[in-house]
Design a protein around this motif. Structure first.
Motif, PDB file in Angstrom:
ATOM      1  N   SER A 150      -1.478  12.142   4.168  1.00 42.93           N
ATOM      2  CA  SER A 150      -0.550  11.010   4.111  1.00 42.93           C
ATOM      3  C   SER A 150       0.707  11.387   3.341  1.00 42.93           C
ATOM      4  CB  SER A 150      -1.215   9.814   3.430  1.00 42.93           C
ATOM      5  OG  SER A 150      -0.258   8.798   3.177  1.00 42.93           O
ATOM      6  N   PRO A 151       1.888  10.946   3.812  1.00 41.40           N
ATOM      7  CA  PRO A 151       3.110  11.170   3.028  1.00 41.40           C
ATOM      8  C   PRO A 151       3.137  10.345   1.745  1.00 41.40           C
ATOM      9  CG  PRO A 151       3.578   9.765   4.921  1.00 41.40           C
ATOM     10  CD  PRO A 151       2.164  10.248   5.089  1.00 41.40           C
ATOM     11  N   ARG A 152       2.151   9.475   1.571  1.00 39.48           N
ATOM     12  CA  ARG A 152       2.077   8.619   0.381  1.00 39.48           C
ATOM     13  C   ARG A 152       1.032   9.115  -0.620  1.00 39.48           C
ATOM     14  NH1 ARG A 152       1.873   6.411   5.310  1.00 39.48           N
ATOM     15  NH2 ARG A 152       3.854   5.480   5.958  1.00 39.48           N
ATOM     16  N   ASN A 153       0.499  10.299  -0.387  1.00 33.97           N
ATOM     17  CA  ASN A 153      -0.578  10.830  -1.227  1.00 33.97           C
ATOM     18  C   ASN A 153      -0.118  11.029  -2.671  1.00 33.97           C
ATOM     19  OD1 ASN A 153      -3.262  12.028  -1.544  1.00 33.97           O
ATOM     20  ND2 ASN A 153      -2.170  13.963  -1.833  1.00 33.97           N
ATOM     21  N   VAL A 154      -0.967  10.603  -3.624  1.00 31.08           N
ATOM     22  CA  VAL A 154      -0.698  10.819  -5.050  1.00 31.08           C
ATOM     23  C   VAL A 154      -1.976  11.336  -5.709  1.00 31.08           C
ATOM     24  CG1 VAL A 154       1.105   9.068  -5.252  1.00 31.08           C
ATOM     25  CG2 VAL A 154      -1.282   8.412  -5.613  1.00 31.08           C
ATOM     26  N   ASP A 190      -3.411  12.159  13.247  1.00 32.22           N
ATOM     27  CA  ASP A 190      -3.954  12.977  12.165  1.00 32.22           C
ATOM     28  C   ASP A 190      -4.312  12.162  10.928  1.00 32.22           C
ATOM     29  OD1 ASP A 190      -1.439  12.359  11.261  1.00 32.22           O
ATOM     30  OD2 ASP A 190      -0.896  14.411  10.693  1.00 32.22           O
ATOM     31  N   ARG A 191      -4.118  10.843  10.998  1.00 28.44           N
ATOM     32  CA  ARG A 191      -4.542   9.979   9.900  1.00 28.44           C
ATOM     33  C   ARG A 191      -4.896   8.614  10.481  1.00 28.44           C
ATOM     34  NH1 ARG A 191       1.237  10.234   9.373  1.00 28.44           N
ATOM     35  NH2 ARG A 191       2.156   8.207   8.973  1.00 28.44           N
ATOM     36  N   PRO A 192      -5.763   7.855   9.779  1.00 25.65           N
ATOM     37  CA  PRO A 192      -6.321   6.640  10.372  1.00 25.65           C
ATOM     38  C   PRO A 192      -5.461   5.396  10.248  1.00 25.65           C
ATOM     39  CG  PRO A 192      -7.335   7.054   8.264  1.00 25.65           C
ATOM     40  CD  PRO A 192      -6.418   8.212   8.523  1.00 25.65           C
ATOM     41  N   GLY A 193      -4.369   5.451   9.479  1.00 24.71           N
ATOM     42  CA  GLY A 193      -3.541   4.266   9.311  1.00 24.71           C
ATOM     43  C   GLY A 193      -2.162   4.646   8.832  1.00 24.71           C
ATOM     44  N   GLY A 194      -1.367   3.624   8.494  1.00 19.20           N
ATOM     45  CA  GLY A 194      -0.008   3.873   8.046  1.00 19.20           C
ATOM     46  C   GLY A 194       0.899   4.358   9.149  1.00 19.20           C
ATOM     47  N   CYS A 202       0.837  -1.204   0.000  1.00 22.90           N
ATOM     48  CA  CYS A 202       0.000   0.000   0.000  1.00 22.90           C
ATOM     49  C   CYS A 202       0.872   1.254   0.000  1.00 22.90           C
ATOM     50  CB  CYS A 202      -0.908   0.000   1.223  1.00 22.90           C
ATOM     51  SG  CYS A 202      -2.279   1.161   1.057  1.00 22.90           S
ATOM     52  N   GLY A 203       0.327   2.304  -0.604  1.00 20.37           N
ATOM     53  CA  GLY A 203       1.025   3.578  -0.611  1.00 20.37           C
ATOM     54  C   GLY A 203       2.189   3.637  -1.573  1.00 20.37           C
ATOM     55  N   SER A 211       3.993   1.327   5.867  1.00 25.69           N
ATOM     56  CA  SER A 211       5.193   1.906   6.489  1.00 25.69           C
ATOM     57  C   SER A 211       6.240   0.852   6.810  1.00 25.69           C
ATOM     58  CB  SER A 211       4.819   2.674   7.758  1.00 25.69           C
ATOM     59  OG  SER A 211       4.216   1.820   8.707  1.00 25.69           O
ATOM     60  N   GLY A 212       5.841  -0.419   6.956  1.00 22.96           N
ATOM     61  CA  GLY A 212       6.787  -1.481   7.298  1.00 22.96           C
ATOM     62  C   GLY A 212       7.767  -1.834   6.196  1.00 22.96           C
ATOM     63  N   VAL A 213       7.578  -1.255   5.001  1.00 26.40           N
ATOM     64  CA  VAL A 213       8.530  -1.481   3.904  1.00 26.40           C
ATOM     65  C   VAL A 213       9.069  -0.145   3.394  1.00 26.40           C
ATOM     66  CG1 VAL A 213       7.671  -3.742   3.201  1.00 26.40           C
ATOM     67  CG2 VAL A 213       6.612  -1.673   2.236  1.00 26.40           C
ATOM     68  N   GLU A 214       9.230   0.809   4.326  1.00 27.10           N
ATOM     69  CA  GLU A 214       9.740   2.132   3.977  1.00 27.10           C
ATOM     70  C   GLU A 214      11.029   2.443   4.721  1.00 27.10           C
ATOM     71  OE1 GLU A 214       5.483   4.304   2.891  1.00 27.10           O
ATOM     72  OE2 GLU A 214       6.482   4.812   4.764  1.00 27.10           O
ATOM     73  N   ARG A 215      11.881   3.237   4.077  1.00 25.62           N
ATOM     74  CA  ARG A 215      13.105   3.702   4.729  1.00 25.62           C
ATOM     75  C   ARG A 215      12.912   5.089   5.321  1.00 25.62           C
ATOM     76  NH1 ARG A 215      14.252   3.561  -0.829  1.00 25.62           N
ATOM     77  NH2 ARG A 215      14.531   5.598  -1.812  1.00 25.62           N
ATOM     78  N   GLY A 216      11.751   5.669   5.098  1.00 20.79           N
ATOM     79  CA  GLY A 216      11.363   6.969   5.641  1.00 20.79           C
ATOM     80  C   GLY A 216       9.911   7.183   5.280  1.00 20.79           C
ATOM     81  N   PRO A 217       9.243   8.182   5.870  1.00 17.13           N
ATOM     82  CA  PRO A 217       7.820   8.374   5.600  1.00 17.13           C
ATOM     83  C   PRO A 217       7.517   8.515   4.105  1.00 17.13           C
ATOM     84  CG  PRO A 217       8.501   9.718   7.451  1.00 17.13           C
ATOM     85  CD  PRO A 217       9.760   9.149   6.852  1.00 17.13           C
ATOM     86  N   GLY A 218       6.768   7.566   3.579  1.00 12.19           N
ATOM     87  CA  GLY A 218       6.375   7.600   2.187  1.00 12.19           C
ATOM     88  C   GLY A 218       7.417   7.102   1.206  1.00 12.19           C
TER      89      GLY A 218
END
Length: 211
Positions: free
Chosen positions: A32-36, A137-141, A5-6, A187-194
Motif C-alpha cells: 500500500s502507498p499508505r504503509n507505515v 495487488d492489494r485488496p482495497g484502497g 483510513c491510511g 483514496s477518496g480524500v487524496e491528491r495522489g496515491p497515499g
C-alpha cells in the motif's frame, strides 16, 4: 460516523480530528502507498486518543509476529482485517491481541453480503468494500464503488461500515442508498496515491454530517 483510513501525517490526523472523524486507520501492508511502521503510527496517535477517536490498525492476512509488533508498538483499539481471514483465524486474532475486530468483506453480489454473517458474532464491526479485480495487488484502497443498494435494508448486530470508492461528492448518496451507519474513506480524500489532502478530508466529513 466516519473513519479516515491510511493516514500517515500530522496534517491528515489534524484534519480528520477537527472534522469529527470517529476512527483513524493506519495501514500496515507493504504494497500500500499508505504503509507505515507501528512506531510511526504511534507518534501520530496522541491527538486521536486525547479526543476520543478510535485507533485502527489495518492489516492483510497478518502473521502472529506482525500482530505482536503492531500491538506492542501501537496499542490499537481495533484491528481491521482486510484479507482472507477465516472465522477461526478472526477468533484467534481477537484472543491473541485483545483488540476489537473490524472484518472487511469484499462485495460484488448479494451472496457476498450474506457471507459476512459468519463473522458477525466475532467482531465489533463489519465493513463492506468493493471486491477488487482478480489482478489487483492489494485488496482495497482502489477508489472503486460497488452497488450500494446491495446493502439496503441490511441489519447486523453492530454498526457496520460502507467503504469502496467513497469521496466528498458521493458519500451522501452512498449513505442514502445503503443505509450505512458508518463510512470509511481512503483514496477518496487524496491528491495522489497515499497523499491525504486536508481540504478533501474536511469536505468528506462535512458531507457525512449533512447526510
Amino acid at each position: 460516523m466516519a473513519k479516515i483510513c491510511g493516514v500517515s501525517t500530522p496534517e491528515a490526523v489534524s484534519a480528520a480530528l477537527d472534522g469529527g472523524a470517529a476512527f483513524l486507520g493506519f495501514m500496515f501492508f507493504p504494497k500500500s502507498p499508505r504503509n507505515v511502521s507501528p512506531e510511526a503510527a504511534a507518534r501520530l496517535t496522541p491527538p486521536a486518543r486525547a479526543r476520543g477517536a478510535k485507533v485502527v490498525a489495518v492489516v492483510v492476512d497478518p502473521s502472529d509476529t506482525e500482530l505482536d509488533a503492531i500491538v506492542a508498538g501501537l496499542s490499537p483499539d481495533l484491528i481491521q482485517l482486510h484479507g482472507k481471514e477465516s472465522p477461526a483465524r478472526v477468533r484467534e486474532i481477537a484472543g491473541r491481541t485483545g483488540c476489537g475486530i473490524i472484518k472487511v468483506t469484499p462485495v460484488s453480489e448479494p451472496s457476498d453480503v450474506a457471507a459476512a454473517r459468519a463473522y458477525e458474532p466475532l467482531v465489533e464491526h463489519l465493513m463492506f468494500e468493493t471486491k477488487p479485480p482478480k489482478d489487483a495487488d492489494r485488496p482495497g484502497g482502489l477508489g472503486v464503488p460497488f452497488d450500494w443498494t446491495l446493502l439496503e435494508g441490511a441489519r447486523f448486530a453492530r454498526p457496520w461500515f460502507l467503504a469502496g470508492g467513497l469521496d466528498p461528492w458521493n458519500v451522501g448518496e452512498a449513505i442514502a442508498a445503503s443505509g450505512a451507519p458508518l463510512v470509511d474513506v481512503s483514496s477518496g480524500v487524496e491528491r495522489g496515491p497515499g497523499l491525504k489532502d486536508p481540504t478533501l478530508i474536511r469536505a468528506f466529513l462535512d458531507a457525512v454530517r449533512r447526510a
